[in-house]
Design a protein around this motif. Structure first.
Motif, PDB file in Angstrom:
ATOM      1  N   PHE A 110       0.821  -1.205   0.000  1.00 30.00           N
ATOM      2  CA  PHE A 110       0.000   0.000   0.000  1.00 30.00           C
ATOM      3  C   PHE A 110       0.863   1.267   0.000  1.00 30.00           C
ATOM      4  O   PHE A 110       0.444   2.291  -0.545  1.00 30.00           O
ATOM      5  CB  PHE A 110      -0.967  -0.016   1.188  1.00 30.00           C
ATOM      6  N   HIS A 154       1.588   1.672  -3.662  1.00 31.04           N
ATOM      7  CA  HIS A 154       0.398   2.172  -4.357  1.00 31.04           C
ATOM      8  C   HIS A 154       0.257   3.675  -4.138  1.00 31.04           C
ATOM      9  O   HIS A 154      -0.077   4.422  -5.069  1.00 31.04           O
ATOM     10  CB  HIS A 154      -0.856   1.451  -3.861  1.00 31.04           C
ATOM     11  N   ARG A 193       2.747   5.673  -6.195  1.00 32.81           N
ATOM     12  CA  ARG A 193       2.472   5.715  -7.633  1.00 32.81           C
ATOM     13  C   ARG A 193       1.367   6.686  -7.996  1.00 32.81           C
ATOM     14  O   ARG A 193       1.266   7.118  -9.138  1.00 32.81           O
ATOM     15  CB  ARG A 193       2.071   4.319  -8.128  1.00 32.81           C
ATOM     16  N   THR A 229     -10.514  -3.195  -6.850  1.00 37.02           N
ATOM     17  CA  THR A 229      -9.073  -3.299  -7.040  1.00 37.02           C
ATOM     18  C   THR A 229      -8.519  -1.970  -7.555  1.00 37.02           C
ATOM     19  O   THR A 229      -9.259  -1.125  -8.054  1.00 37.02           O
ATOM     20  CB  THR A 229      -8.724  -4.392  -8.055  1.00 37.02           C
ATOM     21  N   VAL A 230      -7.205  -1.789  -7.460  1.00 31.26           N
ATOM     22  CA  VAL A 230      -6.565  -0.589  -7.993  1.00 31.26           C
ATOM     23  C   VAL A 230      -5.831  -0.923  -9.290  1.00 31.26           C
ATOM     24  O   VAL A 230      -6.171  -0.436 -10.367  1.00 31.26           O
ATOM     25  CB  VAL A 230      -5.601   0.036  -6.974  1.00 31.26           C
ATOM     26  N   GLN A 231      -4.837  -1.800  -9.172  1.00 32.38           N
ATOM     27  CA  GLN A 231      -3.965  -2.064 -10.322  1.00 32.38           C
ATOM     28  C   GLN A 231      -4.719  -2.592 -11.542  1.00 32.38           C
ATOM     29  O   GLN A 231      -4.611  -2.061 -12.638  1.00 32.38           O
ATOM     30  CB  GLN A 231      -2.877  -3.061  -9.910  1.00 32.38           C
ATOM     31  N   SER A 288      -8.787   4.206  -6.448  1.00 36.61           N
ATOM     32  CA  SER A 288      -8.060   4.581  -5.233  1.00 36.61           C
ATOM     33  C   SER A 288      -9.030   5.050  -4.153  1.00 36.61           C
ATOM     34  O   SER A 288      -8.896   4.685  -2.975  1.00 36.61           O
ATOM     35  CB  SER A 288      -7.044   5.678  -5.541  1.00 36.61           C
ATOM     36  N   ASN A 339     -10.762   2.124  -2.536  1.00 35.08           N
ATOM     37  CA  ASN A 339      -9.918   1.440  -1.564  1.00 35.08           C
ATOM     38  C   ASN A 339      -9.819   2.207  -0.256  1.00 35.08           C
ATOM     39  O   ASN A 339      -9.909   1.628   0.822  1.00 35.08           O
ATOM     40  CB  ASN A 339      -8.525   1.215  -2.148  1.00 35.08           C
ATOM     41  N   PHE A 380      -0.450   3.829   2.764  1.00 34.06           N
ATOM     42  CA  PHE A 380      -0.854   4.451   1.501  1.00 34.06           C
ATOM     43  C   PHE A 380      -0.610   5.960   1.544  1.00 34.06           C
ATOM     44  O   PHE A 380      -0.010   6.534   0.614  1.00 34.06           O
ATOM     45  CB  PHE A 380      -2.330   4.161   1.232  1.00 34.06           C
ATOM     46  N   LEU A 417       6.276  -3.255  -8.216  1.00 27.69           N
ATOM     47  CA  LEU A 417       4.963  -3.214  -7.586  1.00 27.69           C
ATOM     48  C   LEU A 417       4.190  -4.500  -7.863  1.00 27.69           C
ATOM     49  O   LEU A 417       3.504  -5.026  -6.981  1.00 27.69           O
ATOM     50  CB  LEU A 417       4.169  -2.004  -8.092  1.00 27.69           C
ATOM     51  N   ASP A 469       2.924  -6.904  -5.060  1.00 27.16           N
ATOM     52  CA  ASP A 469       1.480  -7.170  -5.070  1.00 27.16           C
ATOM     53  C   ASP A 469       1.221  -8.668  -4.980  1.00 27.16           C
ATOM     54  O   ASP A 469       0.540  -9.153  -4.060  1.00 27.16           O
ATOM     55  CB  ASP A 469       0.883  -6.591  -6.360  1.00 27.16           C
ATOM     56  N   SER A 522     -11.227  -6.413  -4.399  1.00 22.76           N
ATOM     57  CA  SER A 522      -9.787  -6.413  -4.149  1.00 22.76           C
ATOM     58  C   SER A 522      -9.355  -7.576  -3.263  1.00 22.76           C
ATOM     59  O   SER A 522      -9.753  -7.665  -2.094  1.00 22.76           O
ATOM     60  CB  SER A 522      -9.380  -5.090  -3.492  1.00 22.76           C
TER      61      SER A 522
END
Length: 333
Positions: free
Chosen positions: A49, A52, A55, A114-116, A137, A140, A177, A198, A202, A274
């Motif tokens: 996190f 994340h 990024r 999810t993010v990615q 984002s 999350n 995060f 990442l 992950d 997620s």
């Protein structure tokens, strides 16, 4: 990225997850080793996190936040529509599934997006990437507080939800995060140069958590309580749940007259759940012996959503879109 290469990556991770469950079934960690693995997985999730957050650029936040209709739609799908379907799935599954598996079906519907993968699939499908970054984002971050509240409200005695558990989740997920995002002046260039890192963190952190969770469940006799037919039923219910949500997100985007790019972002951000957030949350919110069966539906749903969304993203990418219609065409038009 081609559909074949994306599916190959998905399949590799699926095999790694299955292998991890197999190792935990044969060689579960116990005693001191279990404590050590718990500490390592907690650190790995915090690092995930943090990366994340590092990024996520300030420009993406500013650009994405202006599309408030899209974000409200994604949040409504994630935290209203999904939980309602989860209640139906748990009620229907109660007669044919072991109680922890039926509870796991509901738990997966209470999780954030999810993010990615949401961002990656939106980009492949030529959707609104800045909006997807901001929406996934935000889902999350909001889910860190909202998911435990929904668990307490809808799952009752199955989970232990108190201020202590919520703060544990906040410190494990939200604090890293935010720290990662604040560190961007020092870390942004390094993270961008090592984007593959990442992905390794992950997948590695998820595999560690899955191994730890399934080890505790195996020690308590997990596989003696879950026959193969129940695994098949979980796969079937998860596939039906994903198909229904994806159809409803496309229909909602069409009815609300979102642009094609926005509709794609809504579908990929709204239909996902997620694993990276769900597994550590389950470890905090449920007794150790329950975590394995609780996250089993989530693991199944996660793999199905990756396979389906990989194919769907490539299908959207292959559709010709006239420049003049790019902002007006919605999915299915």
């Amino acid at each position: 990225m081609t559909r074949r290469s994306l599916l190959a990556r998905v399949d590799r991770f699926s095999l790694m997850l299955l292998a991890t469950v197999g190792v935990a079934s044969v060689l579960p960690c116990r005693g001191v080793a279990a404590t050590l693995f718990h500490l390592v997985t907690t650190a790995a999730i915090a690092l995930l996190f943090f990366l994340h957050g590092a990024r996520l650029s300030r420009e993406a936040i500013v650009q994405g936040m202006t599309n408030w209709r899209l974000h409200l739609t994604v949040l409504a799908i994630t935290f209203l529509l999904f939980p309602l379907l989860g209640l139906v799935a748990r009620a229907g599954g109660a007669a044919i599934l072991a109680p922890p598996l039926a509870a796991g079906l509901l738990f997966l519907t209470l999780l954030p997006s999810t993010v990615q993968s949401s961002i990656a699939f939106t980009a492949i499908a030529r959707g609104n990437v800045p909006a997807a970054v901001c929406s996934a984002s935000a889902s999350n971050l909001i889910g860190i507080a909202l998911t435990p509240l929904l668990v307490a409200l809808l799952m009752g005695g199955a989970a232990k939800v108190s201020g202590e558990e919520v703060w544990t989740i906040v410190f494990q997920l939200l604090v890293p995060f935010v720290a990662g995002h604040l560190s961007r002046p020092l870390t942004a260039a390094f993270v961008e140069r090592h984007r593959a890192m990442l992905g390794v963190v992950d997948r590695g952190s998820i595999l560690l958590v899955v191994y730890t969770a399934f080890s505790a469940a195996v020690v308590e006799g997990l596989w003696s309580r879950i026959p193969a037919v129940q695994l098949f039923l979980i796969c079937l219910i998860c596939a039906m749940l994903l198909g229904l949500v994806m159809a409803m997100t496309a229909w909602t985007a069409r009815r609300l007259r979102f642009s094609r790019e926005d509709a794609i972002a809504i579908q990929f951000c709204g239909s996902k759940k997620s694993l990276a957030s769900g597994v550590p949350m389950a470890g905090v919110l449920f007794p150790a012996a329950m975590v394995g069966p609780i996250i089993l539906p989530l693991m199944v749903f996660h793999q199905i959503q990756l396979l389906v969304c990989a194919a769907l993203a490539q299908r959207y990418a292959s559709r010709p879109v006239e420049p003049g219609l790019a902002r007006d065409a919605v999915l299915g038009s």
